[in-house]
Write a protein that holds these residues in place. Structure first.
Motif, PDB file in Angstrom:
ATOM      1  N   ARG A   1      46.349  40.989  42.852  1.00  0.00           N
ATOM      2  CA  ARG A   1      44.849  40.192  42.763  1.00  0.00           C
ATOM      3  C   ARG A   1      44.240  40.094  43.945  1.00  0.00           C
ATOM      4  N   ARG A   2      44.714  39.684  44.999  1.00  0.00           N
ATOM      5  CA  ARG A   2      44.083  39.347  46.444  1.00  0.00           C
ATOM      6  C   ARG A   2      43.530  40.797  46.706  1.00  0.00           C
ATOM      7  N   ALA A   3      44.141  41.719  46.742  1.00  0.00           N
ATOM      8  CA  ALA A   3      44.147  43.107  47.428  1.00  0.00           C
ATOM      9  C   ALA A   3      42.937  43.660  46.677  1.00  0.00           C
ATOM     10  N   VAL A   4      42.882  43.531  45.223  1.00  0.00           N
ATOM     11  CA  VAL A   4      41.665  44.071  44.531  1.00  0.00           C
ATOM     12  C   VAL A   4      40.269  43.342  44.777  1.00  0.00           C
ATOM     13  N   LEU A   5      40.414  41.946  44.945  1.00  0.00           N
ATOM     14  CA  LEU A   5      39.357  41.101  45.179  1.00  0.00           C
ATOM     15  C   LEU A   5      38.865  41.491  46.600  1.00  0.00           C
ATOM     16  N   GLU A   6      39.681  41.450  47.624  1.00  0.00           N
ATOM     17  CA  GLU A   6      39.163  41.975  48.965  1.00  0.00           C
ATOM     18  C   GLU A   6      38.536  43.246  48.832  1.00  0.00           C
ATOM     19  N   ALA A   7      39.077  44.251  48.352  1.00  0.00           N
ATOM     20  CA  ALA A   7      38.581  45.683  48.233  1.00  0.00           C
ATOM     21  C   ALA A   7      37.175  45.294  47.652  1.00  0.00           C
TER      22      ALA A   7
ATOM     23  N   VAL B   1      34.726  51.100  40.084  1.00  0.00           N
ATOM     24  CA  VAL B   1      35.917  50.578  39.906  1.00  0.00           C
ATOM     25  C   VAL B   1      36.833  51.432  40.544  1.00  0.00           C
ATOM     26  N   GLY B   2      36.881  52.645  40.254  1.00  0.00           N
ATOM     27  CA  GLY B   2      37.819  53.475  40.849  1.00  0.00           C
ATOM     28  C   GLY B   2      37.872  53.521  42.458  1.00  0.00           C
ATOM     29  N   GLN B   3      36.467  53.113  42.990  1.00  0.00           N
ATOM     30  CA  GLN B   3      36.715  53.023  44.632  1.00  0.00           C
ATOM     31  C   GLN B   3      37.261  51.741  44.689  1.00  0.00           C
ATOM     32  N   VAL B   4      37.171  50.856  44.159  1.00  0.00           N
ATOM     33  CA  VAL B   4      37.873  49.462  44.364  1.00  0.00           C
ATOM     34  C   VAL B   4      39.326  49.568  44.154  1.00  0.00           C
ATOM     35  N   ALA B   5      39.880  50.469  43.238  1.00  0.00           N
ATOM     36  CA  ALA B   5      41.372  50.705  43.089  1.00  0.00           C
ATOM     37  C   ALA B   5      42.014  51.451  44.302  1.00  0.00           C
ATOM     38  N   ASP B   6      41.274  52.374  44.520  1.00  0.00           N
ATOM     39  CA  ASP B   6      41.534  53.237  45.642  1.00  0.00           C
ATOM     40  C   ASP B   6      41.790  52.485  46.913  1.00  0.00           C
TER      41      ASP B   6
ATOM     42  N   ALA C   1      42.219  49.318  47.207  1.00  0.00           N
ATOM     43  CA  ALA C   1      43.247  48.408  47.006  1.00  0.00           C
ATOM     44  C   ALA C   1      44.648  48.809  46.843  1.00  0.00           C
ATOM     45  N   GLY C   2      44.526  50.433  46.742  1.00  0.00           N
ATOM     46  CA  GLY C   2      45.951  50.939  46.617  1.00  0.00           C
ATOM     47  C   GLY C   2      46.736  50.538  45.393  1.00  0.00           C
ATOM     48  N   VAL C   3      45.716  50.467  44.367  1.00  0.00           N
ATOM     49  CA  VAL C   3      46.281  50.315  42.877  1.00  0.00           C
ATOM     50  C   VAL C   3      45.610  51.461  41.917  1.00  0.00           C
ATOM     51  N   ALA C   4      46.145  51.244  40.501  1.00  0.00           N
ATOM     52  CA  ALA C   4      45.656  52.264  39.632  1.00  0.00           C
ATOM     53  C   ALA C   4      44.170  51.290  38.865  1.00  0.00           C
ATOM     54  N   VAL C   5      43.278  52.065  38.486  1.00  0.00           N
ATOM     55  CA  VAL C   5      42.105  51.566  37.845  1.00  0.00           C
ATOM     56  C   VAL C   5      42.447  50.486  36.716  1.00  0.00           C
ATOM     57  N   ASP C   6      43.497  50.898  36.096  1.00  0.00           N
ATOM     58  CA  ASP C   6      44.092  49.970  35.017  1.00  0.00           C
ATOM     59  C   ASP C   6      44.537  48.664  35.330  1.00  0.00           C
TER      60      ASP C   6
ATOM     61  N   TYR D   1      41.779  46.333  35.865  1.00  0.00           N
ATOM     62  CA  TYR D   1      41.246  45.733  34.783  1.00  0.00           C
ATOM     63  C   TYR D   1      42.138  44.700  34.113  1.00  0.00           C
ATOM     64  N   ALA D   2      43.382  44.966  34.347  1.00  0.00           N
ATOM     65  CA  ALA D   2      44.428  43.857  33.960  1.00  0.00           C
ATOM     66  C   ALA D   2      44.668  42.656  35.152  1.00  0.00           C
ATOM     67  N   THR D   3      44.247  42.939  36.183  1.00  0.00           N
ATOM     68  CA  THR D   3      44.484  41.648  37.203  1.00  0.00           C
ATOM     69  C   THR D   3      43.364  40.949  37.346  1.00  0.00           C
ATOM     70  N   VAL D   4      42.102  41.532  37.344  1.00  0.00           N
ATOM     71  CA  VAL D   4      40.644  40.706  37.399  1.00  0.00           C
ATOM     72  C   VAL D   4      40.026  41.116  36.198  1.00  0.00           C
ATOM     73  N   GLY D   5      39.513  42.417  35.996  1.00  0.00           N
ATOM     74  CA  GLY D   5      38.601  42.654  34.786  1.00  0.00           C
ATOM     75  C   GLY D   5      37.660  43.688  35.138  1.00  0.00           C
ATOM     76  N   ARG D   6      36.545  43.978  34.192  1.00  0.00           N
ATOM     77  CA  ARG D   6      35.673  44.969  34.417  1.00  0.00           C
ATOM     78  C   ARG D   6      34.668  44.673  35.630  1.00  0.00           C
ATOM     79  N   LYS D   7      33.937  45.614  35.896  1.00  0.00           N
ATOM     80  CA  LYS D   7      33.226  45.382  37.009  1.00  0.00           C
ATOM     81  C   LYS D   7      32.361  44.373  37.269  1.00  0.00           C
ATOM     82  N   PRO D   8      31.763  43.588  36.351  1.00  0.00           N
ATOM     83  CA  PRO D   8      30.871  42.423  36.393  1.00  0.00           C
ATOM     84  C   PRO D   8      31.696  41.176  36.583  1.00  0.00           C
ATOM     85  N   VAL D   9      33.124  41.343  35.974  1.00  0.00           N
ATOM     86  CA  VAL D   9      34.145  40.132  36.237  1.00  0.00           C
ATOM     87  C   VAL D   9      34.469  40.171  37.685  1.00  0.00           C
ATOM     88  N   LEU D  10      34.647  41.340  38.356  1.00  0.00           N
ATOM     89  CA  LEU D  10      35.060  41.632  39.767  1.00  0.00           C
ATOM     90  C   LEU D  10      34.035  40.964  40.482  1.00  0.00           C
TER      91      LEU D  10
END
Length: 225
Positions: free
Chosen positions: A26-32, A47-52, A54-59, A62-71
């Motif tokens: 979650r920290r990695a996703v939010l930092e990215a 969201v794909g750029q955020v996933a890349d 953070a080094g995680v999959a797009v799914d 979504y699972a750890t934080v949520g969709r783009k507005p939630v991010l």
């Protein structure tokens, strides 16, 4: 008679380790997301750029934080709290310190120091939200919500100062709240720190000095603590 077959005990999953891994993801996703939103803007970031980043999959995003507005909301809330999750205003350390401080000058000093710590994290995110608000309905709603929330918190701060009996009598609580609201804004911070090269510490000291002089009936030197 044969002995019954014994089932081997199930290996217990290490729940704390799993929780730590989830928190790290979650920290990695939010930092990215924070890096991309503040550098490229909300609209241009996918969201794909955020996933890349953070080094995680797009799914996983979504699972750890949520969709783009939630991010975007979570990026702001965690920047504000300085923790992995949002923290309600009443539970923030500096809010408790403001309430515990005995004089208006000390309350102002506590809040100014807190803003000097927090603004480097929150101001760039607020600027990204404001830029996106002109083109994105969800961001516009978030921008309005955060502005209203800040204004309400400034009224509470004004009431804290009023309770000391040290405010100028010609200023209403709304006047005090508006003055603090404007000077504690992301725009004011970014103008002084990014445009004029001030340090966050200097910005905080400026707020303390200005609010002491403008708001207090007797802004005696040293009264701000």
């Amino acid at each position: 008679m044969t002995d019954p077959v014994k089932t081997p005990p199930r290996r217990r999953y290490h729940a704390p380790q799993r929780a730590e891994q989830a928190a790290a993801t979650r920290r990695a996703v939010l930092e990215a997301a924070r890096e991309l939103f503040t550098a490229n803007g909300y609209t241009a970031t996918t969201v794909g750029q955020v996933a890349d980043r953070a080094g995680v999959a797009v799914d996983t995003v979504y699972a750890t934080v949520g969709r783009k507005p939630v991010l975007l909301r979570e990026v702001f809330e965690t920047a504000l709290s300085g923790q992995d999750v949002a923290v309600p205003a009443d539970e923030r350390d500096y809010v408790r310190e403001v309430r515990a401080a005995p004089t208006a000058g000390e309350k102002i000093a506590v809040y100014a120091r807190a803003l000097a710590r927090i603004a480097p994290r929150t101001a760039p995110v607020q600027a990204a939200i404001r830029d996106a608000a002109a083109h994105d309905r969800v961001c516009g709603a978030l921008d309005s919500e955060l502005a209203d929330r800040r204004a309400a918190n400034m009224r509470l701060f004004a009431a804290e100062l009023r309770a000391t009996g040290e405010l100028r009598p010609d200023l209403s609580d709304d006047d005090v709240a508006d003055i603090v609201w404007g000077m504690a804004s992301a725009e004011y911070y970014l103008l002084l720190v990014r445009r004029r090269g001030w340090t966050p510490h200097r910005y905080g000291e400026h707020l303390r000095d200005a609010w002491t002089r403008v708001l207090l009936a007797d802004p005696t030197p040293g009264s701000a603590g």
